[in-house]
Scaffold this motif. Sequence first.
Motif, short mmCIF file in Angstrom:
data_model
loop_
_atom_site.label_atom_id
_atom_site.label_comp_id
_atom_site.label_asym_id
_atom_site.label_seq_id
_atom_site.Cartn_x
_atom_site.Cartn_y
_atom_site.Cartn_z
N UNK A 43 -2.06 58.31 -50.06
CA UNK A 43 -3.10 59.16 -49.65
C UNK A 43 -2.51 60.60 -49.58
N UNK A 44 -1.40 60.67 -49.33
CA UNK A 44 -0.50 62.04 -49.73
C UNK A 44 -0.56 62.55 -51.15
N UNK A 45 -0.58 61.47 -51.88
CA UNK A 45 -0.49 61.89 -53.22
C UNK A 45 -1.92 62.39 -53.83
N UNK A 46 -3.15 61.63 -53.19
CA UNK A 46 -4.27 62.01 -53.44
C UNK A 46 -4.74 63.44 -52.78
N UNK A 108 -13.54 70.54 -49.88
CA UNK A 108 -12.39 70.26 -49.98
C UNK A 108 -11.68 69.76 -51.09
N UNK A 109 -12.29 69.82 -52.30
CA UNK A 109 -11.90 69.60 -53.44
C UNK A 109 -11.03 70.57 -54.18
N UNK A 110 -10.80 71.86 -53.49
CA UNK A 110 -9.96 72.83 -54.18
C UNK A 110 -8.53 72.72 -53.20
N UNK A 111 -7.75 72.17 -53.79
CA UNK A 111 -6.16 72.12 -53.28
C UNK A 111 -5.45 73.24 -53.19
N UNK A 112 -6.23 74.35 -53.64
CA UNK A 112 -5.31 75.62 -53.30
C UNK A 112 -5.82 76.35 -52.06
N UNK A 113 -6.63 75.80 -51.37
CA UNK A 113 -6.93 76.61 -50.13
C UNK A 113 -6.84 75.44 -48.88
N UNK A 114 -7.79 75.18 -48.11
CA UNK A 114 -7.50 74.42 -46.91
C UNK A 114 -7.89 72.79 -47.24
N UNK A 115 -7.88 72.27 -48.34
CA UNK A 115 -8.44 70.82 -48.68
C UNK A 115 -7.16 70.06 -48.06
N UNK A 116 -5.86 70.22 -48.26
CA UNK A 116 -4.87 69.43 -47.84
C UNK A 116 -4.78 69.07 -46.41
N UNK A 120 -5.14 65.48 -44.99
CA UNK A 120 -4.00 64.89 -44.08
C UNK A 120 -4.82 64.51 -42.82
N UNK A 121 -5.71 65.19 -42.13
CA UNK A 121 -6.04 64.70 -40.91
C UNK A 121 -7.03 63.42 -41.02
N UNK A 122 -7.76 63.58 -42.45
CA UNK A 122 -8.29 62.18 -42.69
C UNK A 122 -7.69 60.99 -42.79
#
Length: 287
Positions: A43-46, A108-116, A120-122
């Motif tokens: 999941x962390x990798x995704x 949250x598809x853009x990993x350059x912003x808040x998506x991570x 991670x919470x999910x």
Amino acid sequence: MTQTRLLAALVMAPVAIAAILLLPTDWMMALAAIVFLMGLWEWFDLADIEDTLARAVLLVAHLALMVTMVWASRAPSGFTFVLFQLMTVIGVVWWLLALFWLGRHRFASDHDTHARVFKLAAGALAVIPAWCALGWLHASDATASIIPGVPKGHLWLLTALMIVWAADTGAYFVGRKFGRRKLSPQISPNKTVEGLLGGLAVAVLAGLGFALLTGAGAAQLPAIAAAALIAGLFSVVGDLFESLLKRHAGVKDSGHLIPGHGGVLDRLDGVLAALPAFALAKAVLGF
């Protein structure tokens, strides 16, 4: 690929069933923690956590939470599952909220912003409650089932997992044969409405069939069928949510550990959502 999937399943299924039926709850929870944390690593990798040290720290933090919950659940009279029940409820609430995320699939598809942060919470809200529900189900009834030496709680956990596996298998074969209408083409193009309905029907039948092994009476069967239907629906949500994560990450599978099946998370996606739903439904419906 189908033959490879079948061979892998023939190896994994007996091991999983034997562990569920024969292991005491504490050992079952320890084994499940290892498997769930392996899925969480994927999941962390995704979630685009590429640094190995960061992923290791996150994994240890989740393990520490599991250990803390076990330690805090000790009581003079024995082990209490109150914290595990609370986490199970939180898990059900999370998967209901996940429906809104699925409806806004680009969130949250853009990993350059808040998506991570969101992903991670999910991950925590998916893995920890599912592990708690697994332990609660396995220990839910220590009385003897119709299988000598196997407590009913062990069979209730097996029933919950069989519902997920039946829903997945039924949806696959019914969808291939009769699938016409796409269920969620922007997230998982291969899933169909016909596959969903077929999978749910098979899931209910599997739930009723395995529930009979616990000694469930005729008066309990409607409630068990309702719980199986709920768990089957939640398993689809879990499957779709992992498909969404993979689509965001641009990958087909969460990993390559299991031949023909992809990663560990690919086998756990429906389980993570269905376990809290089935455990809570069992408690509310009283069977």
